[in-house]
Design an enzyme around this catalytic site. Structure first.
Site, PDB file in Angstrom:
ATOM      1  N   HIS A   5      56.081 -31.125  57.568  1.00 15.62           N
ATOM      2  CA  HIS A   5      57.362 -31.740  57.888  1.00 15.62           C
ATOM      3  C   HIS A   5      58.056 -31.028  59.037  1.00 15.62           C
ATOM      4  O   HIS A   5      57.696 -29.922  59.392  1.00 15.62           O
ATOM      5  CB  HIS A   5      58.284 -31.760  56.659  1.00 15.62           C
ATOM      6  CG  HIS A   5      58.707 -30.407  56.181  1.00 15.62           C
ATOM      7  ND1 HIS A   5      58.059 -29.746  55.166  1.00 15.62           N
ATOM      8  CD2 HIS A   5      59.715 -29.591  56.557  1.00 15.62           C
ATOM      9  CE1 HIS A   5      58.646 -28.592  54.938  1.00 15.62           C
ATOM     10  NE2 HIS A   5      59.661 -28.463  55.775  1.00 15.62           N
ATOM     11  N   GLU A  62      62.510 -33.590  57.149  1.00 20.78           N
ATOM     12  CA  GLU A  62      63.418 -33.014  56.154  1.00 20.78           C
ATOM     13  C   GLU A  62      64.816 -32.942  56.759  1.00 20.78           C
ATOM     14  O   GLU A  62      65.030 -32.257  57.753  1.00 20.78           O
ATOM     15  CB  GLU A  62      62.953 -31.609  55.774  1.00 20.78           C
ATOM     16  CG  GLU A  62      63.923 -30.846  54.911  1.00 20.78           C
ATOM     17  CD  GLU A  62      63.559 -29.377  54.770  1.00 20.78           C
ATOM     18  OE1 GLU A  62      64.473 -28.578  54.510  1.00 20.78           O
ATOM     19  OE2 GLU A  62      62.369 -29.017  54.941  1.00 20.78           O
ATOM     20  N   ASN A  66      73.916 -28.822  54.778  1.00 20.80           N
ATOM     21  CA  ASN A  66      74.615 -27.677  54.206  1.00 20.80           C
ATOM     22  C   ASN A  66      76.028 -28.118  53.848  1.00 20.80           C
ATOM     23  O   ASN A  66      76.744 -28.663  54.687  1.00 20.80           O
ATOM     24  CB  ASN A  66      74.625 -26.501  55.184  1.00 20.80           C
ATOM     25  CG  ASN A  66      73.237 -25.954  55.391  1.00 20.80           C
ATOM     26  OD1 ASN A  66      72.539 -25.641  54.440  1.00 20.80           O
ATOM     27  ND2 ASN A  66      72.818 -25.867  56.641  1.00 20.80           N
ATOM     28  N   HIS A  80      62.625 -26.262  61.789  1.00 27.78           N
ATOM     29  CA  HIS A  80      61.297 -25.710  61.961  1.00 27.78           C
ATOM     30  C   HIS A  80      60.238 -26.788  61.793  1.00 27.78           C
ATOM     31  O   HIS A  80      60.505 -27.846  61.259  1.00 27.78           O
ATOM     32  CB  HIS A  80      61.042 -24.585  60.945  1.00 27.78           C
ATOM     33  CG  HIS A  80      61.196 -25.014  59.514  1.00 27.78           C
ATOM     34  ND1 HIS A  80      62.350 -24.792  58.794  1.00 27.78           N
ATOM     35  CD2 HIS A  80      60.356 -25.660  58.665  1.00 27.78           C
ATOM     36  CE1 HIS A  80      62.205 -25.274  57.573  1.00 27.78           C
ATOM     37  NE2 HIS A  80      61.016 -25.808  57.475  1.00 27.78           N
ATOM     38  N   GLU A 123      57.003 -22.728  60.058  1.00 24.06           N
ATOM     39  CA  GLU A 123      56.817 -22.295  58.678  1.00 24.06           C
ATOM     40  C   GLU A 123      55.365 -22.545  58.283  1.00 24.06           C
ATOM     41  O   GLU A 123      54.831 -23.637  58.493  1.00 24.06           O
ATOM     42  CB  GLU A 123      57.744 -23.096  57.765  1.00 24.06           C
ATOM     43  CG  GLU A 123      57.605 -22.755  56.293  1.00 24.06           C
ATOM     44  CD  GLU A 123      58.534 -23.592  55.421  1.00 24.06           C
ATOM     45  OE1 GLU A 123      58.837 -23.133  54.308  1.00 24.06           O
ATOM     46  OE2 GLU A 123      58.956 -24.701  55.834  1.00 24.06           O
TER      47      GLU A 123
END
Length: 146
Positions: A5, A62, A66, A80, A123
């Site tokens: 993702h 994704e 927040n 990322h 990641e």
């Protein structure tokens, strides 16, 4: 290696879902609310990828919302790229041997972060269950930002 993702931080989840789903045509595959961390994750996929996204958690976008307002500057809204790897320790060692800094070592046998030459965070996630913690990774500190 398998593409998983791309993470994008959003400031207005409803407006973002309207754009990505209602306008662009992506489909919500999953959602996670995390009150402790004060964030919501919404994973979206293309309509043709819905079965694969639900079965394999990939390929998706994704959206990270927040709950506490934050101004995203300097590309911070882009999070990322994420890839599953067969052996996170071997992958990190191969990258390290080629001069790549392991910004967040795989201390947990599950997750690591590196950065591209253009400072894009990548990641790396262990495919399947986490590997048992192992040295030198288990005691390595984080380096820089990831």
């Amino acid at each position: 290696m398998k593409y998983l993702h791309t993470m994008v931080r959003v400031t207005d989840l409803d407006a973002s879902l309207e754009f990505y789903c209602d306008k662009l045509g992506l489909v919500e595959a999953s959602r996670t609310e995390n009150p402790g961390g004060r964030f919501t994750l919404v994973f979206l996929c293309a309509p043709g990828d819905e079965a694969a996204a639900k079965a394999n958690k990939a390929p998706m976008v994704e959206l990270t919302y927040n709950w506490d307002p934050e101004a995203y500057e300097g590309g911070r809204n882009f999070g990322h790229l994420a890839y599953a790897v067969d052996d996170i320790y071997a992958t990190c060692q191969r990258l390290k041997d080629k001069g790549v800094v392991i910004n967040r070592p795989p201390r947990d046998g599950r997750m690591a972060f590196v950065r591209s030459p253009d400072n894009i965070s990548i990641e790396l996630l262990q495919a399947g269950p986490a590997l048992a913690p192992a040295e030198p990774w288990a005691s390595m500190p984080n380096v820089g930002a990831w």
